[in-house]
Design an enzyme around this catalytic site. Structure first.
Site, short mmCIF file in Angstrom:
data_model
loop_
_atom_site.label_atom_id
_atom_site.label_comp_id
_atom_site.label_asym_id
_atom_site.label_seq_id
_atom_site.Cartn_x
_atom_site.Cartn_y
_atom_site.Cartn_z
CB SER A 99 -1.00 0.09 1.30
OG SER A 99 -1.58 1.32 1.36
CE1 TYR A 117 -4.37 -2.25 5.01
CE2 TYR A 117 -3.73 -0.02 4.18
CZ TYR A 117 -3.92 -1.23 4.06
OH TYR A 117 -4.16 -1.67 2.51
#
Length: 250
Positions: free
Chosen positions: A145, A158
């Site tokens: 990501s 995250y």
């Protein structure tokens, strides 16, 4: 899409919806026999039926990777059985996106995030990569990501899991690359999916050169490229797919 993956087998985790489904669809369209995974049997079987109706080869295995290593090992066994005894391409895509202030995230969510996002990838790779190495060929693609490269309020947990995934990508490339196993990552930016708040994403992407969020189908061609022979010299890389948003923020 051309049959660039003819004769190859692929296991794509978290692939009944979203980015995982897009990667599985693209690999199947490129000729691979693909195993899709997810928690919902109904959604998974519907996805497989759609792929088969399109003339592709696909199967579904129900898997809840929040169960940790046992679930990962069961999934690997079932996938190998369905794929004729081998997995040529492993896509570690399954993940959850915990958001919120650090002080508000409890231990249960912390543990679940690390189990689904990191532990499942670790033990699937530990189970399947040695067999790839023994055959002298294989591909592992991890979903990272862009949050690894920037600080975002509410994304501490995250971001930490995705940083671990990108670190594992480099370590596994060094470990398995000499045996013919290529390990790389795709780091998506803001992509509109079935569950993402598209209005917020559109606003966030106004500064990107592309001027819009990504579309799920735009990740498929990159996954096929990394899985195929055209990427034979690509090892340990992380490909940012964000419409230039990261560049525009520099």
């Amino acid at each position: 899409m051309s049959a660039r993956l003819d004769g190859r087998t692929a296991l794509v985790t978290g692939s009944t919806t979203g980015l995982g489904r897009a990667m599985a669809d693209a690999m199947a369209a490129a000729g691979a026999h693909v195993v899709l995974t997810g928690r919902s049997k109904e959604v998974g079987e519907r996805a497989v039926a759609e792929l088969r109706e399109a003339g592709h080869t696909a199967d579904y295995v129900a898997a809840d990777l929040a169960e940790g290593r046992p679930a990962a090992l069961r999934l690997a066994d079932e996938a190998e059985s369905l794929l004729g005894g081998r997995v040529d391409i492993l896509v570690n895509n399954a993940g959850i996106v915990p958001v919120g202030p650090t002080a508000d995230l409890d231990e249960e969510l912390y543990d679940r995030a690390w189990t689904v996002n990191v532990k499942s990838a670790f033990f699937l790779t530990a189970r399947l990569a040695p067999a790839m190495a023994a055959r002298g060929a294989g591909v592992i693609i991890n979903t990272g990501s862009i949050v690894v490269r920037h600080g975002f309020v509410g994304s501490a947990l995250y971001s930490a899991t995705k940083a671990a995934i990108e670190s594992l990508t480099m370590s596994w490339a060094a470990e398995f690359g000499p045996s013919g196993v290529r390990v790389n990552a795709i780091a998506p930016g803001f992509v509109a999916t079935e569950t993402s708040p598209s209005e917020r994403l559109v606003g966030a992407m106004t500064t990107a050169p592309a001027g819009r969020p990504g579309r799920v189908e735009e990740i498929g061609p990159l996954a096929v490229y990394l899985a195929g022979d055209d990427a034979a010299y690509v090892h340990g890389a992380s490909f940012v797919l964000d419409g230039g948003w990261t560049t525009a923020r520099r």
